[in-house]
Motif scaffolding. Structure first.
Motif, PDB file in Angstrom:
ATOM      1  N   LYS A  66     -15.821 -61.811   6.176  1.00 53.60           N
ATOM      2  CA  LYS A  66     -16.682 -61.981   7.352  1.00 53.60           C
ATOM      3  C   LYS A  66     -15.929 -61.622   8.636  1.00 53.60           C
ATOM      4  N   ASP A  67     -14.665 -62.031   8.720  1.00 52.71           N
ATOM      5  CA  ASP A  67     -13.868 -61.745   9.915  1.00 52.71           C
ATOM      6  C   ASP A  67     -13.580 -60.257  10.093  1.00 52.71           C
ATOM      7  N   ASN A  68     -13.574 -59.508   8.980  1.00 52.69           N
ATOM      8  CA  ASN A  68     -13.242 -58.077   9.033  1.00 52.69           C
ATOM      9  C   ASN A  68     -14.451 -57.161   8.953  1.00 52.69           C
ATOM     10  N   LEU A  69     -15.643 -57.731   8.865  1.00 54.12           N
ATOM     11  CA  LEU A  69     -16.847 -56.942   8.592  1.00 54.12           C
ATOM     12  C   LEU A  69     -17.071 -55.832   9.618  1.00 54.12           C
ATOM     13  N   LYS A  70     -16.736 -56.075  10.868  1.00 58.38           N
ATOM     14  CA  LYS A  70     -16.971 -55.078  11.929  1.00 58.38           C
ATOM     15  C   LYS A  70     -16.155 -53.803  11.715  1.00 58.38           C
ATOM     16  N   ARG A  71     -15.108 -53.881  10.908  1.00 59.30           N
ATOM     17  CA  ARG A  71     -14.288 -52.691  10.662  1.00 59.30           C
ATOM     18  C   ARG A  71     -15.085 -51.585   9.971  1.00 59.30           C
ATOM     19  N   GLY A 100     -17.943 -50.639  10.775  1.00 58.25           N
ATOM     20  CA  GLY A 100     -18.833 -49.982  11.727  1.00 58.25           C
ATOM     21  C   GLY A 100     -20.279 -50.350  11.464  1.00 58.25           C
ATOM     22  N   LYS A 101     -21.186 -49.518  11.866  1.00 53.76           N
ATOM     23  CA  LYS A 101     -22.619 -49.784  11.665  1.00 53.76           C
ATOM     24  C   LYS A 101     -22.921 -49.770  10.172  1.00 53.76           C
ATOM     25  N   GLY A 161     -20.425 -48.878   5.492  1.00 50.82           N
ATOM     26  CA  GLY A 161     -20.629 -48.707   6.920  1.00 50.82           C
ATOM     27  C   GLY A 161     -20.257 -47.300   7.351  1.00 50.82           C
TER      28      GLY A 161
END
Length: 328
Positions: A133-138, A140-141, A242
């Protein structure tokens, strides 16, 4: 240290007891079974001081502060209410209840009696879920996700011989989605929240429940596909795709490994930590911590996840006329 009792004598109960012992934060004092021989055997094996064959009597035991319930799905609700009304914290094995109405009522009773109610869902408590969850933004969309969980059940052999085991019975609130499917479904809800639309395509059995199925969760910009089965086997990994990268998970539960693959350099990075062999220990530790610190923020998050997951499985069943006996 919290004193707890157990309801049920299956392998999952023993796993929870072992995890509780490993945590060092839960002390087994009592066990329950409908048959005295099984109750006594479990108590002797794990050095519980008391065993019961009368649930009402157990619920009144002042030594018990919490209870872990791992009985057939269809009796979770009535048993949970009994212990909540006797001011015991309840950890109820997934799937927690048959429908949302039962869940709402149980949470009201828990609040009225000043105790906590938890759904036992081990993958959400592991450190690897938090890492993901903490790394999910890596990634991208997000553009697509596939979360399979298919394990052939030995109980299906019995079903094929003409019997109707609990897990394949509408009388006992069974079926693949509410059994194995809740693991990847919880993962999706924990990562992406509630979807805009739910569509379920099951393989229905003669008993009126699903032996397997494909659950499609539609979000704003992507679709999450969950494959669940108790009548076939899969070794496919879970993948979250992503525009910048992909997460590859060895499994949806307990989330054993997480690998991140960068889309442009194709570099692979292991993000996960090695889990304890008895991976229910994280669940035990977190639940005790929430109870002892009265961490209502975490408690309400877990409650919210349970509510969303149950709404989704209820909608999926409704679409396919899968009706449990508890709802007739």
């Amino acid at each position: 240290m919290i004193n707890f009792g157990t309801v049920g004598t299956g392998w999952i109960t023993e796993s929870f007891i072992q995890a509780a012992q490993l945590s060092g934060q839960l002390q087994l004092t009592s066990v329950y079974s409908r048959t005295e021989d099984k109750a006594k055997q479990l108590a002797d094996t794990y050095h519980a001081s008391n065993y019961y064959i009368d649930l009402e009597e157990m619920a009144k035991d002042p030594e018990i502060q919490a209870v872990y319930i791992a009985s057939p799905n269809s009796v979770h609700f009535e048993q949970t209410l009994l212990f909540l009304k006797n001011k015991k914290h309840v950890i109820c094995e997934k799937p927690i209840f048959s429908n949302s109405a039962e869940l709402a009522e149980a949470y009201k009773v828990a609040e009225a009696n000043g105790v906590y109610l938890f759904e036992a869902i081990r993958n959400m408590h592991t450190p690897n879920f938090k890492i993901l969850k903490d790394n999910l933004k890596r990634a991208g969309k997000l553009r697509s996700t596939i979360l399979p969980y298919a394990k052939y059940s030995s109980r299906y052999d019995v079903f094929l011989q003409g019997e109707e085991p609990n897990i394949f019975s509408a009388e006992y609130s069974g079926g693949a989605l509410v059994d194995l499917g809740v693991y990847p479904l919880y993962l999706a809800v924990g990562l992406f929240d509630e979807p805009k639309q739910v569509t379920y395509h099951p393989v229905l059995l003669r008993s009126g429940v699903d032996g397997s199925g494909t659950l499609v969760l539609t979000y704003e910009d992507f679709v999450c596909t969950i494959l669940c089965s108790k009548i076939a086997h899969s070794e496919l990994p879970c993948e979250i795709h992503g525009e910048k990268g992909t997460f590859i998970l060895e499994d949806a539960a307990p989330i054993s490994t997480i690998t991140f693959v960068d889309n442009r350099g194709n570099e692979r990075e292991t993000l996960s930590v090695e889990l304890e062999e008895q991976n229910m220990v994280y669940e035990c530790e977190n639940i005790v911590r929430i109870i002892e610190t009265k961490n209502d923020q975490e408690y309400l998050q877990l409650k919210g996840w349970s509510e969303i997951v149950l709404r989704i499985t209820e909608e999926a069943r409704k679409q396919n006329n899968i009706v449990f006996a508890a709802e007739r």
